[in-house]
Write a protein that holds these residues in place. Structure first.
Motif, PDB file in Angstrom:
ATOM      1  N   GLY A   1       5.677  -5.661  -9.157  1.00 52.93           N
ATOM      2  CA  GLY A   1       6.377  -5.566 -10.434  1.00 52.93           C
ATOM      3  C   GLY A   1       7.240  -4.326 -10.557  1.00 52.93           C
ATOM      4  N   ILE A   2       7.679  -3.772  -9.419  1.00 55.76           N
ATOM      5  CA  ILE A   2       8.558  -2.601  -9.428  1.00 55.76           C
ATOM      6  C   ILE A   2       9.986  -3.074  -9.678  1.00 55.76           C
ATOM      7  N   SER A   3      10.608  -2.564 -10.718  1.00 53.55           N
ATOM      8  CA  SER A   3      11.947  -2.999 -11.093  1.00 53.55           C
ATOM      9  C   SER A   3      12.989  -2.445 -10.123  1.00 53.55           C
ATOM     10  N   ILE A   4      13.800  -3.358  -9.578  1.00 56.52           N
ATOM     11  CA  ILE A   4      14.900  -3.001  -8.685  1.00 56.52           C
ATOM     12  C   ILE A   4      16.212  -3.248  -9.431  1.00 56.52           C
ATOM     13  N   PRO A   5      17.091  -2.278  -9.584  1.00 58.77           N
ATOM     14  CA  PRO A   5      17.076  -0.925  -9.007  1.00 58.77           C
ATOM     15  C   PRO A   5      16.605   0.161  -9.966  1.00 58.77           C
ATOM     16  N   ASP A   6      16.099  -0.213 -11.161  1.00 57.02           N
ATOM     17  CA  ASP A   6      15.781   0.800 -12.171  1.00 57.02           C
ATOM     18  C   ASP A   6      14.733   1.798 -11.697  1.00 57.02           C
TER      19      ASP A   6
ATOM     20  N   GLY B   1       0.816  -1.211   0.000  1.00 49.35           N
ATOM     21  CA  GLY B   1       0.000   0.000   0.000  1.00 49.35           C
ATOM     22  C   GLY B   1       0.845   1.254   0.000  1.00 49.35           C
ATOM     23  N   TRP B   2       1.935   1.234   0.762  1.00 49.33           N
ATOM     24  CA  TRP B   2       2.830   2.393   0.818  1.00 49.33           C
ATOM     25  C   TRP B   2       3.527   2.607  -0.522  1.00 49.33           C
ATOM     26  N   LEU B   3       4.025   1.540  -1.122  1.00 48.13           N
ATOM     27  CA  LEU B   3       4.736   1.664  -2.396  1.00 48.13           C
ATOM     28  C   LEU B   3       3.843   2.242  -3.488  1.00 48.13           C
TER      29      LEU B   3
END
Length: 385
Positions: free
Chosen positions: A199-204, A169-171
């Motif tokens: 599906g948030i790309s780490i570290p992009d 929820g925070w993200l």
């Protein structure tokens, strides 16, 4: 320094459930092997001692961790406390004080150097005994303000069934790209899991940095976790060294040593630099490809057709550093990797990373890490070549 030939009993007052204990003991034992083989460490479970009389007169000295140390201040033998950086707290005994502001500044500076203007701190829910957490939150805000970064602090309790749901929820409320500095590696692992679900790309899209450099979490998370080591083994060594001096000199004056020998280990969770300026991106790419050449910067200015003034202005605007500092950081990271993962001599590593002489390499390496290349190599893999 001469020492008594008889065995000296040293109490180590700890909570064995604290995760840092093993690394502290590594430092204690290293000091004993190097300097005080007449010492015998006797672990004392802090949960079983609540009054001054509990330890009696059977010890020649003691090392202790908070919050179980108040009664030691009234003991008759030399004592060293290992505690976090504190404010407005005085102690009647000597201390090795962990510089929490240095820990936070390392993390914030690293994320800022990636070109991130939005940096967030993933904290925990405070309970008694977690003063270090409040210190890290306060110093995080101070560090972000000093560089003009947009920042926020989010608190989420680890281990609860809905903890990852809360992080998700925070993200969803954050603007990207951004960086997250977690209060410890366990919190960082939680954020990596939540990011994976979304599906948030780490570290992009989001760079993540933890604190503690946990040997399992940092190296085997997916992606591997950039983390700041507080160097607990070295803290243990310094505490034993301080206690030795107190026992030998019979000095009863309290001494406080501020410990600041922390290091960031860069891994996959933050190994991308996010740059909006095309000229600066070309400059960063050039340095990444040609850092091993002594005339790297001169070649970059010529290739890009831009003056040093123009390039340095772009570096300061987006990465908060000069081109010289960026090149130095690239070289130090490359050389640190070689020191840990190769058997090349220090002189060979110096030339391989663009330094003209071993002496200058040692000077720059010590400036950025606080240690010589030889010391850093030994501390990280036991090789002294």
């Amino acid at each position: 320094m001469s020492h008594l030939s008889c065995t000296q009993n040293i109490a180590v007052v700890i909570n064995p459930e604290q995760p840092v204990v093993v690394r502290l003991f590594e430092g204690f034992f290293n000091y004993i092997q190097n300097t005080r083989k007449d010492w015998r460490l006797i672990p004392c479970n802090s949960r079983h001692h609540s009054a001054p009389k509990d330890l009696g007169n059977t010890f020649d000295g003691a090392i202790a961790l908070p919050p179980y140390t108040c009664f030691l201040e009234r003991q008759q033998f030399p004592t060293v406390l290992i505690r976090d950086q504190t404010c407005n707290i005085t102690s009647e005994v000597s201390c090795v004080e962990i510089n929490q502001s240095k820990v936070i500044s390392i993390g914030v500076e690293h994320l800022s150097h990636l070109g991130l203007k939005r940096i967030h701190f993933l904290s925990d829910i405070y309970v008694d005994g977690m003063e270090w957490l409040l210190l890290r939150e306060k110093m995080f805000g101070t560090a972000c303000k000093s560089i003009g970064a947009e920042y926020s602090i989010f608190r989420a309790k680890s281990g609860q069934t809905n903890s990852v749901d809360r992080l998700i929820g925070w993200l969803k409320t954050l603007a990207y790209p951004c960086g997250v500095l977690a209060a410890n590696d366990s919190k960082a692992m939680d954020i990596l899991e939540a990011a994976s679900i979304l599906g948030i790309s780490i570290p992009d899209k989001m760079a993540v940095v933890g604190i503690d450099n946990h040997p399992i979490i940092a190296r085997y998370s997916t992606p591997t976790l950039t983390s700041i080591s507080l160097n607990y083994a070295r803290i243990g060594y310094v505490a034993a060294e301080l206690l030795d001096g107190l026992i030998t000199s019979r000095d009863t004056t309290p001494h406080t040593l501020r410990f600041s020998d922390m290091h960031l280990y860069e891994r996959e969770s933050s190994n991308a630099i996010l740059i909006q300026d095309p000229l600066l991106q070309r400059a960063v790419d050039y340095i990444s490809q040609h850092f091993n050449k002594p005339d790297c910067l001169e070649g970059m200015y010529k290739t890009l057709g831009a003056s040093s003034v123009t390039i340095n202005r772009r570096f300061k605007q987006e990465l908060s550093c000069t081109a010289v500092k960026h090149l130095a950081l690239v070289r130090i990271r490359k050389s640190a990797y070689m020191l840990k993962n190769s058997t090349n001599t220090i002189k060979e590593i110096a030339f391989a990373t663009g330094f003209n002489t071993q002496q200058y390499f040692t000077h720059v390496f010590r400036r950025y890490t606080g240690k010589s290349p030889k010391e850093w190599r030994y501390d990280n893999n036991g090789i002294s070549m």
